[in-house]
Enzyme design. Structure first.
Site, PDB file in Angstrom:
ATOM      1  NE  ARG A 195      -3.981  -1.622  -0.277  1.00 14.34           N
ATOM      2  CZ  ARG A 195      -3.959  -2.791  -0.566  1.00 14.34           C
ATOM      3  NH1 ARG A 195      -3.239  -3.691  -1.123  1.00 14.34           N
ATOM      4  NH2 ARG A 195      -5.238  -3.472  -0.068  1.00 14.34           N
ATOM      5  CB  SER A 201      -8.855  -0.647   4.192  1.00 12.53           C
ATOM      6  OG  SER A 201      -9.207  -1.400   3.220  1.00 12.53           O
ATOM      7  CD  GLU A 253      -5.254   1.443   2.411  1.00 13.57           C
ATOM      8  OE1 GLU A 253      -5.431   1.734   0.739  1.00 13.57           O
ATOM      9  OE2 GLU A 253      -5.959   0.024   2.612  1.00 13.57           O
TER      10      GLU A 253
HETATM   11  N1  EPU Z   1     -13.025 -10.512   8.438  1.00  8.96           N
HETATM   12  C1  EPU Z   1     -13.647 -10.650   9.094  1.00  8.96           C
HETATM   13  N2  EPU Z   1     -14.485  -8.934  10.209  1.00  8.96           N
HETATM   14  C2  EPU Z   1     -14.526  -8.173   9.525  1.00  8.96           C
HETATM   15  C3  EPU Z   1     -13.491  -7.715   8.268  1.00  8.96           C
HETATM   16  C4  EPU Z   1     -13.291  -8.971   7.617  1.00  8.96           C
HETATM   17  O1  EPU Z   1     -14.147 -11.367  10.486  1.00  8.96           O
HETATM   18  O2  EPU Z   1     -15.313  -7.205  10.176  1.00  8.96           O
HETATM   19  C5  EPU Z   1     -12.524 -11.695   8.118  1.00  8.96           C
HETATM   20  C6  EPU Z   1     -13.272 -11.931   6.374  1.00  8.96           C
HETATM   21  O3  EPU Z   1     -13.895 -12.756   6.893  1.00  8.96           O
HETATM   22  C7  EPU Z   1     -12.372 -12.420   5.791  1.00  8.96           C
HETATM   23  C8  EPU Z   1     -10.794 -12.194   6.407  1.00  8.96           C
HETATM   24  O4  EPU Z   1     -11.584 -11.341   7.519  1.00  8.96           O
HETATM   25  O5  EPU Z   1     -11.685 -13.889   6.303  1.00  8.96           O
HETATM   26  C9  EPU Z   1     -10.258 -10.738   5.367  1.00  8.96           C
HETATM   27  O6  EPU Z   1     -11.466 -10.036   5.319  1.00  8.96           O
HETATM   28  P1  EPU Z   1     -11.663  -9.420   3.305  1.00  8.96           P
HETATM   29  O7  EPU Z   1     -11.006 -10.394   2.546  1.00  8.96           O
HETATM   30  O8  EPU Z   1     -12.550  -8.463   3.415  1.00  8.96           O
HETATM   31  O9  EPU Z   1     -10.275  -8.396   3.168  1.00  8.96           O
HETATM   32  P2  EPU Z   1      -9.238  -7.308   3.703  1.00  8.96           P
HETATM   33  O10 EPU Z   1      -8.095  -7.827   4.588  1.00  8.96           O
HETATM   34  O11 EPU Z   1     -10.185  -7.070   5.357  1.00  8.96           O
HETATM   35  C10 EPU Z   1      -7.808  -6.314   1.909  1.00  8.96           C
HETATM   36  C11 EPU Z   1      -7.437  -5.144   1.882  1.00  8.96           C
HETATM   37  C12 EPU Z   1      -8.954  -4.733   0.659  1.00  8.96           C
HETATM   38  C13 EPU Z   1      -9.302  -5.329  -0.279  1.00  8.96           C
HETATM   39  C14 EPU Z   1      -9.535  -7.463  -0.221  1.00  8.96           C
HETATM   40  C15 EPU Z   1      -9.511  -8.105  -0.819  1.00  8.96           C
HETATM   41  C16 EPU Z   1      -6.455  -4.441   2.987  1.00  8.96           C
HETATM   42  C17 EPU Z   1      -5.802  -3.479   4.061  1.00  8.96           C
HETATM   43  N3  EPU Z   1      -7.862  -4.425   3.017  1.00  8.96           N
HETATM   44  O12 EPU Z   1      -8.726  -6.689   2.852  1.00  8.96           O
HETATM   45  O13 EPU Z   1      -9.000  -3.410   0.677  1.00  8.96           O
HETATM   46  O14 EPU Z   1     -10.239  -5.322  -1.063  1.00  8.96           O
HETATM   47  O15 EPU Z   1      -8.195  -7.426   0.684  1.00  8.96           O
HETATM   48  O16 EPU Z   1      -8.441  -8.670  -1.220  1.00  8.96           O
HETATM   49  O17 EPU Z   1      -5.267  -4.415   2.070  1.00  8.96           O
HETATM   50  C18 EPU Z   1      -8.934  -1.126   0.167  1.00  8.96           C
HETATM   51  O18 EPU Z   1      -7.421  -1.478   0.422  1.00  8.96           O
HETATM   52  O19 EPU Z   1      -9.636   0.138   0.536  1.00  8.96           O
HETATM   53  C19 EPU Z   1      -9.234  -1.843   0.695  1.00  8.96           C
HETATM   54  C20 EPU Z   1     -10.263  -2.319   0.296  1.00  8.96           C
END
Ligand code: EPU
Length: 312
Positions: free
Chosen positions: A185, A234, A304
């Site tokens: 990022r 995020s 971020e």
């Molecule tokens: N989860 C929870 N509770 C929540 C949110 C997530 O338990 O409230 C769990 C989900 O069920 C899943 C895991 O956490 O098992 C990961 O969640 P998610 O797939 O939503 O991915 P993330 O790690 O929260 C990252 C990026 C996103 C990107 C997604 C998909 C970062 C900070 N965020 O989110 O990017 O869309 O992966 O690849 O790296 C962004 O940068 O603005 C962004 C949205």
């Protein structure tokens, strides 16, 4: 505050001559960010092409006026006191161009102010594979490169071939992928370099397959992200190996509200603006999350989103 009256006439004349688009004073930046919070900028200018941008930057540099580029403002929180200096909106620099390579290689050249969605749409229409992961990432090409935006296991750095910059003196230079310092990022850049355009290295693909991938990703994002409210994506970076959203969820902070800002019940790493949120509300929630997560889990969450401007 740098008011219009405080710019000397010769400088204003030079700035207006440099930029054929609007030059606005005391303009609320909440209008230029997806979150919809934040105070006024002393001025915001809208160059329409790279020559105008270059002239404007040279002019601001000569007078030592602080300036800041803004694309679609989707990863940006502006504090309520606004920004002292000139915001450069890149929205007028939105051209896209396809360059055919050999053996199915294709390059899409995109100016910094083009929405990333335009690049995804173009590649979908033209049957160009490689940009699918960007479907639904709201932001400009420049912002996506600056933040090394990513989703579903891929990042901008995986598809960028080269980036064109403008220096603080208004000169244009190019760097290849290999010499760019991308991390999670972030693209590390000297403070006086502004992203002008990027070239993405892609391949010819099957239009139907590309469409399916894009639709799947859009559906996933719609299911997981609170897109019905204004937000900045995020808020926190994921600590190594774990999702910030999950940690915030496990800490029981979802639904916490300050003013009209709320930690989304849908995804813990999103803060949503229910309508009239102020930056101070959003920043209070960010602070609470950081403190609670550190107290309960010993994890230091890093934001971020970029946070800029003055407190009121
Ligand atoms: N989860 C929870 N509770 C929540 C949110 C997530 O338990 O409230 C769990 C989900 O069920 C899943 C895991 O956490 O098992 C990961 O969640 P998610 O797939 O939503 O991915 P993330 O790690 O929260 C990252 C990026 C996103 C990107 C997604 C998909 C970062 C900070 N965020 O989110 O990017 O869309 O992966 O690849 O790296 C962004 O940068 O603005 C962004 C949205």
């Amino acid at each position: 505050m740098i008011e219009q009256a405080m710019f000397d006439d010769a400088f204003l004349e030079k700035l207006r001559a440099a930029v054929s688009g609007a030059v606005l004073f005391d303009e609320p930046l909440s209008r230029y960010t997806s979150f919809g919070v934040g105070g006024k900028a002393d001025a915001i200018i809208f160059p329409k092409n790279s020559e105008e941008l270059s002239r404007a930057i040279a002019c601001l540099g000569e007078e030592a006026v602080p300036f800041m580029p803004v694309g679609k403002g989707t990863n940006l929180i502006v504090r309520d006191g606004g920004y002292r200096g000139v915001v450069i909106s890149l929205s007028g620099l939105h051209d896209l161009r396809i360059e055919e390579g050999v053996d199915g290689a294709v390059c899409i050249h995109a100016e910094a102010g083009a929405p990333l969605a335009y690049v995804v749409d173009l590649s979908l229409r033209e049957g160009i594979a490689g940009m699918e992961f960007c479907a639904g990432i709201p932001g400009s090409v420049g912002g996506a490169v600056r933040m090394n935006a990513g989703a579903y296991g891929r990042e901008i750095k995986d598809v960028v071939e080269k980036v064109a910059f403008i220096t603080g003196k208004g000169e244009i230079l190019e760097q290849d992928r290999g010499s760019l310092d991308f991390t999670y990022r972030r693209l590390a850049l000297p403070p006086d370099l502004l992203i002008l355009a990027a070239a993405f290295s892609l391949t010819r693909g099957d239009r139907e397959e590309i469409r399916k991938k894009v639709e799947k990703i859009l559906a996933l994002r719609k299911e997981k992200h609170p897109l019905m409210y204004r937000n900045a994506g995020s808020i926190f970076k994921n600590p190594p190996g774990i999702s910030a959203g999950r940690i915030i969820d496990e800490t029981g902070l979802k639904g916490l509200q300050t003013g009209d800002a709320r930690i989304s019940e849908m995804h813990g790493n999103f803060i949503v603006n229910l309508g009239r949120a102020k930056a101070v509300d959003v920043l209070a929630l960010i602070d609470t999350v950081k403190k609670r997560v550190f107290e309960e889990r010993g994890i230091v969450l890093e934001t971020e989103v970029c946070i800029i401007g003055e407190d009121r």
